[in-house]
Enzyme design. Structure first.
Site, PDB file in Angstrom:
ATOM      1  N   GLY A 123      28.265 -24.338 -36.624  1.00 37.86           N
ATOM      2  CA  GLY A 123      28.079 -24.946 -37.537  1.00 37.86           C
ATOM      3  C   GLY A 123      26.934 -24.984 -38.235  1.00 37.86           C
ATOM      4  O   GLY A 123      26.708 -25.071 -39.167  1.00 37.86           O
TER       5      GLY A 123
ATOM      6  N   CYS B 120      34.343 -41.253 -32.888  1.00 40.91           N
ATOM      7  CA  CYS B 120      35.324 -40.286 -31.690  1.00 40.91           C
ATOM      8  C   CYS B 120      36.331 -42.189 -31.199  1.00 40.91           C
ATOM      9  O   CYS B 120      36.459 -42.897 -31.636  1.00 40.91           O
ATOM     10  CB  CYS B 120      34.318 -40.242 -30.702  1.00 40.91           C
ATOM     11  SG  CYS B 120      33.344 -41.857 -29.696  1.00 40.91           S
TER      12      CYS B 120
ATOM     13  N   LYS C 117      19.404 -22.711 -51.276  1.00 38.72           N
ATOM     14  CA  LYS C 117      18.278 -22.870 -49.888  1.00 38.72           C
ATOM     15  C   LYS C 117      19.027 -23.101 -48.531  1.00 38.72           C
ATOM     16  O   LYS C 117      19.196 -22.957 -47.895  1.00 38.72           O
ATOM     17  CB  LYS C 117      17.446 -24.337 -50.194  1.00 38.72           C
ATOM     18  CG  LYS C 117      19.086 -25.640 -50.310  1.00 38.72           C
ATOM     19  CD  LYS C 117      17.682 -26.288 -50.337  1.00 38.72           C
ATOM     20  CE  LYS C 117      18.490 -27.694 -50.101  1.00 38.72           C
ATOM     21  NZ  LYS C 117      18.017 -29.665 -50.428  1.00 38.72           N
TER      22      LYS C 117
ATOM     23  N   CYS D 179      34.667 -45.125 -29.458  1.00 35.79           N
ATOM     24  CA  CYS D 179      34.303 -45.863 -30.575  1.00 35.79           C
ATOM     25  C   CYS D 179      35.023 -46.902 -31.209  1.00 35.79           C
ATOM     26  O   CYS D 179      34.696 -47.765 -31.632  1.00 35.79           O
ATOM     27  CB  CYS D 179      33.485 -45.083 -30.769  1.00 35.79           C
ATOM     28  SG  CYS D 179      31.656 -44.394 -30.247  1.00 35.79           S
TER      29      CYS D 179
ATOM     30  N   CYS E 274      30.937 -43.515 -25.632  1.00 39.91           N
ATOM     31  CA  CYS E 274      31.088 -42.954 -26.428  1.00 39.91           C
ATOM     32  C   CYS E 274      31.231 -41.337 -26.885  1.00 39.91           C
ATOM     33  O   CYS E 274      30.726 -41.000 -25.232  1.00 39.91           O
ATOM     34  CB  CYS E 274      29.987 -42.791 -27.311  1.00 39.91           C
ATOM     35  SG  CYS E 274      29.966 -41.791 -28.473  1.00 39.91           S
TER      36      CYS E 274
ATOM     37  N   GLN F 163      16.022 -23.434 -40.052  1.00 41.83           N
ATOM     38  CA  GLN F 163      16.560 -22.021 -40.312  1.00 41.83           C
ATOM     39  C   GLN F 163      15.308 -21.874 -41.130  1.00 41.83           C
ATOM     40  O   GLN F 163      14.826 -20.497 -40.596  1.00 41.83           O
ATOM     41  CB  GLN F 163      17.156 -21.861 -40.846  1.00 41.83           C
ATOM     42  CG  GLN F 163      19.052 -22.503 -40.890  1.00 41.83           C
ATOM     43  CD  GLN F 163      19.857 -21.980 -42.013  1.00 41.83           C
ATOM     44  OE1 GLN F 163      19.834 -22.397 -43.168  1.00 41.83           O
ATOM     45  NE2 GLN F 163      20.702 -21.092 -41.785  1.00 41.83           N
TER      46      GLN F 163
ATOM     47  N   CYS G  86      27.124 -42.199 -33.477  1.00 45.90           N
ATOM     48  CA  CYS G  86      28.560 -42.003 -33.504  1.00 45.90           C
ATOM     49  C   CYS G  86      28.800 -42.365 -34.554  1.00 45.90           C
ATOM     50  O   CYS G  86      30.101 -41.128 -35.308  1.00 45.90           O
ATOM     51  CB  CYS G  86      29.418 -42.136 -32.204  1.00 45.90           C
ATOM     52  SG  CYS G  86      31.001 -41.721 -31.832  1.00 45.90           S
TER      53      CYS G  86
ATOM     54  N   LYS H 294      23.272 -20.329 -37.512  1.00 42.76           N
ATOM     55  CA  LYS H 294      22.272 -19.710 -37.039  1.00 42.76           C
ATOM     56  C   LYS H 294      22.187 -18.144 -36.902  1.00 42.76           C
ATOM     57  O   LYS H 294      21.599 -17.427 -36.975  1.00 42.76           O
ATOM     58  CB  LYS H 294      23.253 -19.995 -35.129  1.00 42.76           C
ATOM     59  CG  LYS H 294      22.293 -20.924 -34.198  1.00 42.76           C
ATOM     60  CD  LYS H 294      23.175 -20.601 -32.742  1.00 42.76           C
ATOM     61  CE  LYS H 294      24.613 -20.747 -32.999  1.00 42.76           C
ATOM     62  NZ  LYS H 294      25.200 -21.461 -33.545  1.00 42.76           N
ATOM     63  N   SER H 295      23.889 -17.251 -37.366  1.00 46.35           N
ATOM     64  CA  SER H 295      23.916 -16.067 -37.842  1.00 46.35           C
ATOM     65  C   SER H 295      22.337 -15.957 -38.883  1.00 46.35           C
ATOM     66  O   SER H 295      22.295 -14.972 -39.223  1.00 46.35           O
ATOM     67  CB  SER H 295      25.162 -16.181 -38.254  1.00 46.35           C
ATOM     68  OG  SER H 295      26.165 -16.236 -37.205  1.00 46.35           O
TER      69      SER H 295
END
Length: 648
Positions: A132, A491, A107, A494, A469, A112, A487, A135-136
């Site tokens: 990630g 990171c 799906k 944090c 952060c 998208q 977050c 988009k493509s």
């Protein structure tokens, strides 16, 4: 005599008043700057409240929005926009079939689907989606469902090759044209552009090819008249704008496509454009009122960390090698470096330490680059040591780490480069090594760019920060309001929130001021390296007697100087020779405030912890608990050999 003495007294008082006035003006400027920041924050919060209220209305919520710059007159109403989230279009069954059979996906993600429906409906569209985010697929799937072919303009050959490799694996016919294409290949592609049977569905070209190939434009015109040019996708669309972080001059010429082929829908894609950059892209691409779809920049599976680079290259390379061989054993990753020379050096050093690493940079033979790319994609190579010639759009899902051996030139660049990690939505690490000397190496590279220096300092501020952060600092650049709880301790700041103290560094700043004033009085320029060494008591004995040396460690001293540069107590000064650009340190516009005995400067310093840190321990007075230590200098890359002995 009395009259002369009185005149002198008046002059002294006048000088004092003028100096005090300058200090007040600086303080007023700082307050106005703070007011502007708070006003901006207030407006962003008000906008967030407005959006929350809109989302609470009976109609379903959406993660997309029309361009912020045109909120007063949206291109499309919310009800119209939501219609494109449906699956009742004439092409919907074909989209579903190719999604399953060609791309082997179950799906689409909500945005998208909306983007695909809009472009198949012939609408011009800008899509801002994190690396990630898929988009493509938003132009690949419509290309398969359309008559003729889609032209994809993309800035990097490595990106083209990556896309072509993937599409071949799915049996989607795709070709590319770039500077390394053979005459035979180019001829076959040109002929295929006017073939009604469409021998390919996607044609990847560089912006340079569009700008310089009259034959290509001629073929595109014929394809347009034959209704075989179905769509134009401009990948990394932020490259159009000189305010974008990867500005490419040939992107500015892409407006010819919309002017020559006005009825062909255009799709611009990026992960990092702000609303002002997108507005600039609209004008450059000659696109009138495109629909803009945006999603949050945040990718929850990525862990962001900053490590302080010790002087000298061996220490950081050894640390990177240790990380790869222990934490990331047999896992795929990328190490980004500053230069082509660094790519060769770091790859060689990692190989010596047992890491399967190979360089990738623009000056390599195209066949060697393709070979490294393919082997890394098929996991025959563990690590690619790369410059920026490698990366944008690379779709290897199982990259578990992206390490930056040197800082990026902007937060936007860093976000894009680190975004190569974890595209399978599994946890991945993004680690940047922050070195004092690297700041000035990169400064001399971006000095000619309109906003290069400002963006670099934002990246330095991101690295020097230890109380905010990491994601919140990125959010500022992408026009997003950020809640630190989002977050989820992904990171280092944090996760180690209380691992720092606030230290008064006013006296340290005055010591630095003294060194620079002494240099100015002697009409001498000071490089960052020489400033640190002079402050630590190195150099001619005569000079050491004239300045107050510091008891701070080298890393602490460097951190203080960087903080003063960020806060405008110091500023950069460049000098150009026929062979190089040199970087020097001068007093900044706020240096005068240090003459005021009541003025104070504070900065956060690392208090404890076993992670690499800017400062390992400090007292409330800003003096290091640990004694002064000797650290070998790595040398200053911004100083040419001819002038080095003449400088501080």
């Amino acid at each position: 005599m009395d009259a002369a003495g009185g005149t002198n007294d008046v002059q002294v008082e006048l000088d004092s008043v003028e100096a005090e006035l300058q200090c007040v003006e600086l303080q007023v400027a700082e307050l106005l700057k703070k007011q502007a920041q708070l006003t901006s924050r207030k407006n962003a919060l008000l906008q967030q409240l407005e959006e929350a209220c809109d989302a609470a209305l009976p109609s379903s919520s959406s993660s997309s929005s029309s361009s912020k710059s045109s909120r007063a007159e949206p291109v499309m109403s919310k009800q119209e926009m939501q219609r494109y989230d449906g699956t009742n279009f004439p092409w919907s069954k074909e989209v579903e079939q190719h999604l399953r059979d060609s791309f082997h996906l179950i799906k689409l993600r909500p945005l998208q689907l909306r983007a695909i429906n809009l472009t198949l409906a012939g609408r011009d569209l800008f899509l801002v989606m994190p690396t990630g985010g898929g988009k493509s697929l938003c132009y690949q799937l419509p290309a398969v469902c359309s008559q003729g072919f889609t032209v994809v303009v993309t800035p990097l050959v490595s990106l083209m090759e990556d896309q072509i490799m993937y599409l071949k694996s799915t049996d989607v016919p795709a070709v590319m044209l770039n500077a390394s294409s053979t005459k035979e290949h180019s001829k076959a592609v040109m002929e295929g552009m006017t073939d009604p049977k469409s021998p390919f569905k996607l044609l990847y070209v560089t912006p340079e090819k569009i700008a310089k190939s009259k034959l290509l434009m001629s073929r595109l015109e014929k394809a347009y008249k034959a209704k075989l040019l179905s769509r134009i996708a401009v990948d990394e669309v932020h490259c159009c704008s000189q305010w974008g972080h990867d500005f490419r001059p040939d992107y500015k010429l892409l407006g010819i496509l919309k002017r020559q082929f006005p009825s062909v829908p255009m799709l611009g894609l990026t992960a990092t454009a702000t609303s002002s950059v997108l507005k600039d892209c609209e004008k450059i691409l000659c696109v009138s009122q495109p629909i803009t779809l945006t999603t949050s920049f945040n990718r929850t599976n990525l862990y962001y960390e900053v490590r302080i680079k010790e002087p000298g290259s061996d220490a950081s390379i050894s640390d990177i090698a240790s990380l790869i061989t222990s934490r990331y054993k047999e896992q795929s990753g990328i190490v980004y470096v500053f230069s082509q020379k660094d790519a060769e050096l770091v790859a060689s050093e990692l190989q010596k330490r047992g890491v399967s690493a190979y360089p990738y940079h623009a000056n390599m033979d195209p066949k060697d680059k393709s070979r490294v790319h393919r082997k890394w994609t098929s996991n025959k190579i563990q690590v690619v040591v790369a410059t920026l010639a490698f990366g944008m759009g690379i779709d290897k899902p199982d990259v578990r780490f992206v390490v930056h051996h040197s800082i990026s030139k902007s937060i936007e660049n860093y976000y894009q480069e680190s975004g190569r990690a974890g595209r399978d939505d599994c946890p991945a690490d993004c680690i940047v090594y922050f070195g004092f000397a690297d700041i000035f190496r990169i400064s001399t590279m971006v000095v000619m760019e309109n906003t290069g220096q400002r963006k670099l300092l934002h990246m330095v501020e991101y690295c020097q920060n230890m109380d905010r952060c990491r994601r919140s600092l990125m959010a500022l650049h992408f026009d997003e309001v950020w809640d630190d709880e989002g977050c989820n301790q992904m990171c280092d700041t944090c996760r180690h929130a209380k691992d720092y103290i606030s230290v008064d560094i006013t006296q340290h700043a005055r010591e630095v001021l003294q060194i620079l004033e002494l240099a100015a009085s002697m009409d001498e320029k000071v490089t960052p390296l020489k400033l640190v060494e002079a402050w630590m008591g190195k150099g001619p004995a005569k000079r050491r007697k004239m300045i107050q040396t510091t008891a701070l460690s080298r890393l602490q001293a460097e951190a203080v100087i960087v903080h003063l540069l960020l806060q405008e107590y110091l500023r950069e000064d460049f000098s150009f020779t026929p062979y190089t650009t040199n970087f020097y340190i001068k007093l900044g516009r706020k240096a005068l405030l240090l003459k005021n005995p009541t003025h104070a400067i504070h900065m956060n310093m690392r208090e404890c912890g076993d992670r690499p840190a800017v400062v390992k321990a400090a007292s409330g007075q800003g003096k290091a608990k640990e004694g002064k230590r000797s650290v070998q200098s790595s040398g200053d890359p911004s100083v040419s050999k001819k002038t080095k002995t003449e400088l501080w």
